[in-house]
Design a protein around this motif. Sequence first.
Motif, PDB file in Angstrom:
ATOM      1  N   ASN A  90       2.038 -10.044  -1.669  1.00 57.22           N
ATOM      2  CA  ASN A  90       3.029  -8.927  -1.634  1.00 57.22           C
ATOM      3  C   ASN A  90       2.385  -7.658  -0.904  1.00 57.22           C
ATOM      4  OD1 ASN A  90       4.878 -10.215  -3.826  1.00 57.22           O
ATOM      5  ND2 ASN A  90       3.038 -10.495  -4.762  1.00 57.22           N
ATOM      6  N   PRO A  91       2.330  -7.754   0.362  1.00 60.94           N
ATOM      7  CA  PRO A  91       1.663  -6.624   1.192  1.00 60.94           C
ATOM      8  C   PRO A  91       2.288  -5.204   0.834  1.00 60.94           C
ATOM      9  CG  PRO A  91       2.416  -8.649   2.497  1.00 60.94           C
ATOM     10  CD  PRO A  91       3.080  -8.609   1.193  1.00 60.94           C
ATOM     11  N   ALA A  92       1.534  -4.380   0.743  1.00 58.94           N
ATOM     12  CA  ALA A  92       1.676  -2.684   0.555  1.00 58.94           C
ATOM     13  C   ALA A  92       0.961  -2.172   1.430  1.00 58.94           C
ATOM     14  CB  ALA A  92       1.176  -2.460  -1.026  1.00 58.94           C
ATOM     15  N   ASP A  93       1.737  -0.702   1.701  1.00 60.59           N
ATOM     16  CA  ASP A  93       1.516   0.243   2.679  1.00 60.59           C
ATOM     17  C   ASP A  93       0.209   0.979   1.689  1.00 60.59           C
ATOM     18  OD1 ASP A  93       3.292  -0.271   4.972  1.00 60.59           O
ATOM     19  OD2 ASP A  93       4.567   0.487   3.384  1.00 60.59           O
ATOM     20  N   ASP A 356       6.113  13.414  -3.595  1.00 62.29           N
ATOM     21  CA  ASP A 356       6.451  14.365  -2.655  1.00 62.29           C
ATOM     22  C   ASP A 356       5.265  14.233  -1.391  1.00 62.29           C
ATOM     23  OD1 ASP A 356       8.695  15.315  -3.481  1.00 62.29           O
ATOM     24  OD2 ASP A 356       8.081  17.188  -4.322  1.00 62.29           O
ATOM     25  N   SER A 357       4.100  14.484  -2.123  1.00 68.12           N
ATOM     26  CA  SER A 357       2.645  14.110  -0.994  1.00 68.12           C
ATOM     27  C   SER A 357       2.991  12.948  -0.469  1.00 68.12           C
ATOM     28  CB  SER A 357       1.687  14.379  -1.758  1.00 68.12           C
ATOM     29  OG  SER A 357       1.388  15.753  -2.379  1.00 68.12           O
ATOM     30  N   LEU A 358       3.236  11.772  -1.107  1.00 72.00           N
ATOM     31  CA  LEU A 358       3.119  10.511  -0.647  1.00 72.00           C
ATOM     32  C   LEU A 358       4.172  10.266   0.697  1.00 72.00           C
ATOM     33  CD1 LEU A 358       2.691   8.552  -3.776  1.00 72.00           C
ATOM     34  CD2 LEU A 358       0.861   8.811  -2.041  1.00 72.00           C
ATOM     35  N   LEU A 359       5.403  11.203   0.364  1.00 67.81           N
ATOM     36  CA  LEU A 359       6.370  10.880   1.415  1.00 67.81           C
ATOM     37  C   LEU A 359       5.844  11.482   2.684  1.00 67.81           C
ATOM     38  CD1 LEU A 359       9.644  11.428  -1.065  1.00 67.81           C
ATOM     39  CD2 LEU A 359       9.007   9.385   0.247  1.00 67.81           C
ATOM     40  N   ASN A 360       5.197  12.677   2.424  1.00 69.56           N
ATOM     41  CA  ASN A 360       4.980  13.432   3.581  1.00 69.56           C
ATOM     42  C   ASN A 360       3.801  12.847   4.105  1.00 69.56           C
ATOM     43  OD1 ASN A 360       6.509  15.686   2.998  1.00 69.56           O
ATOM     44  ND2 ASN A 360       4.895  17.070   1.768  1.00 69.56           N
ATOM     45  N   ILE A 361       2.848  12.137   3.638  1.00 69.24           N
ATOM     46  CA  ILE A 361       1.736  11.315   4.164  1.00 69.24           C
ATOM     47  C   ILE A 361       2.429  10.181   5.076  1.00 69.24           C
ATOM     48  CG2 ILE A 361       0.144   9.647   3.729  1.00 69.24           C
ATOM     49  CD1 ILE A 361      -0.646  11.507   1.213  1.00 69.24           C
ATOM     50  N   SER A 362       3.619   9.572   4.604  1.00 65.49           N
ATOM     51  CA  SER A 362       4.326   8.444   5.012  1.00 65.49           C
ATOM     52  C   SER A 362       5.000   8.917   6.491  1.00 65.49           C
ATOM     53  CB  SER A 362       5.471   7.795   4.245  1.00 65.49           C
ATOM     54  OG  SER A 362       5.968   6.600   4.638  1.00 65.49           O
ATOM     55  N   LEU A 363       5.761  10.145   6.355  1.00 65.02           N
ATOM     56  CA  LEU A 363       6.225  10.853   7.503  1.00 65.02           C
ATOM     57  C   LEU A 363       5.094  10.926   8.650  1.00 65.02           C
ATOM     58  CD1 LEU A 363       8.798  13.134   5.869  1.00 65.02           C
ATOM     59  CD2 LEU A 363       9.262  11.218   7.167  1.00 65.02           C
ATOM     60  N   GLN A 364       3.883  11.554   8.157  1.00 64.20           N
ATOM     61  CA  GLN A 364       3.129  11.873   9.225  1.00 64.20           C
ATOM     62  C   GLN A 364       2.452  10.635   9.879  1.00 64.20           C
ATOM     63  OE1 GLN A 364       0.066  14.025   6.969  1.00 64.20           O
ATOM     64  NE2 GLN A 364       1.590  15.751   6.445  1.00 64.20           N
ATOM     65  N   LYS A 365       2.555   9.512   9.173  1.00 62.74           N
ATOM     66  CA  LYS A 365       1.940   8.233   9.799  1.00 62.74           C
ATOM     67  C   LYS A 365       2.675   7.743  10.698  1.00 62.74           C
ATOM     68  CE  LYS A 365       0.232   5.172   6.994  1.00 62.74           C
ATOM     69  NZ  LYS A 365       0.198   4.424   5.912  1.00 62.74           N
ATOM     70  N   ASN A 366       4.278   8.106  10.678  1.00 57.60           N
ATOM     71  CA  ASN A 366       5.285   7.201  11.374  1.00 57.60           C
ATOM     72  C   ASN A 366       5.454   7.970  12.673  1.00 57.60           C
ATOM     73  OD1 ASN A 366       5.580   5.240   9.530  1.00 57.60           O
ATOM     74  ND2 ASN A 366       7.191   6.329   8.473  1.00 57.60           N
TER      75      ASN A 366
END
Length: 366
Positions: A90-93, A356-366
């Motif tokens: 079950n891969p995860a980010d 909120d921080s995790l979502l911001n991290i995810s956006l920065q990566k994409n």
Amino acid sequence: MNITIIAGARPNFMKIAPIIDAIKKKKAENNNINYRLVHTGQHYDKKMSGDFFEQLGIPEPDANLEAGGGTQAEQTAAIMIGFEKDLMTNPADLVLVVGDVTSTMACAITAQKLHVKVAHVEAGIRSGDWTMPEEINRLVTDSITNYFFTTSATANESLRNSGITGDRIFFVGNTMIDTLLKNKSRFIRPAVWNEAKLTDHNYFVLTLHRPANVDQEQQLKLLMSEIIEHSKGLPIIFPVHPRTAKNLQGLGISAPNLYFVEPMSYLEFNYLVERAKLVVTDSGGITEETTVMGVPCVTLRDNTERPETITIGTNELIGTNPDAIKPAFEKLFSGNWKKGGIPPLWDGKAAERIVDSLLNISLQKN
């Protein structure tokens, strides 16, 4: 963003419950965030595990690795073997670990070896005592963590001093306090309340489980003797940790005002804590709860990884010498205990900040 959340022991469940709630809320707002919950099975006693899922509204885990029991090394190995298989299937980010138990360290190592990033909730906490398994878990976990979510300015400083750059440190507050504040109105009066004829602020709560206090027969007997002798006859409610129960057998410790009880559920235990005159403990997490509830607390340890409960809160660190109990109790009974305050960001919104921080991290990566 797919997140795998790790829970393995009693304190973990209090910390993940609000994070799961916050993820669900963000997902309902059409954010791209999903979670998978893995229970390592590190604690398998129902009072230490199952009740938390029921009382705190945590969904059934997607996987239970059933890695409880054994030595530190055996448990670490079992968790790593089980989690490696689970994470490959079950891969995860991102793998999110909380606290400082064996599961925290073992799953962080496993994730990094599979090239999955790690976020550590309650990062940067230090006692400086390498004889504590938890301290080793903290040091190892933080040495391989990508994103650090912290509870205090002290933790932030500790991480910066170890070379962690500020862009990876997120000062969010304390998710265990999120859970406490959310559930205060739901606390449950335990059976011992009536059995011991308890009244508000007229009894002690006692917890002991650390090896320095419970593994040496003479030390345990002396501690108990001093606590009983200087309690002025007030009821002492002692929910006995399985480790302590084993060591208490045969010691013949008893007193008319001493009540040994089974480990309690979260909602029952905190009902007692909120109304206690004093909590005597060697736990770290309990000192955070007493600080927020304004309850006097004595910690029977020589060090603490939560100094803010002393510098800001209601906690006093008195060491493990039984002779220190009498003056601490005298201070309490004289009415001179400090009022205490609540540390910054211990406001019930830490989990929201994390997500909120995790979502911001995810956006920065994409």
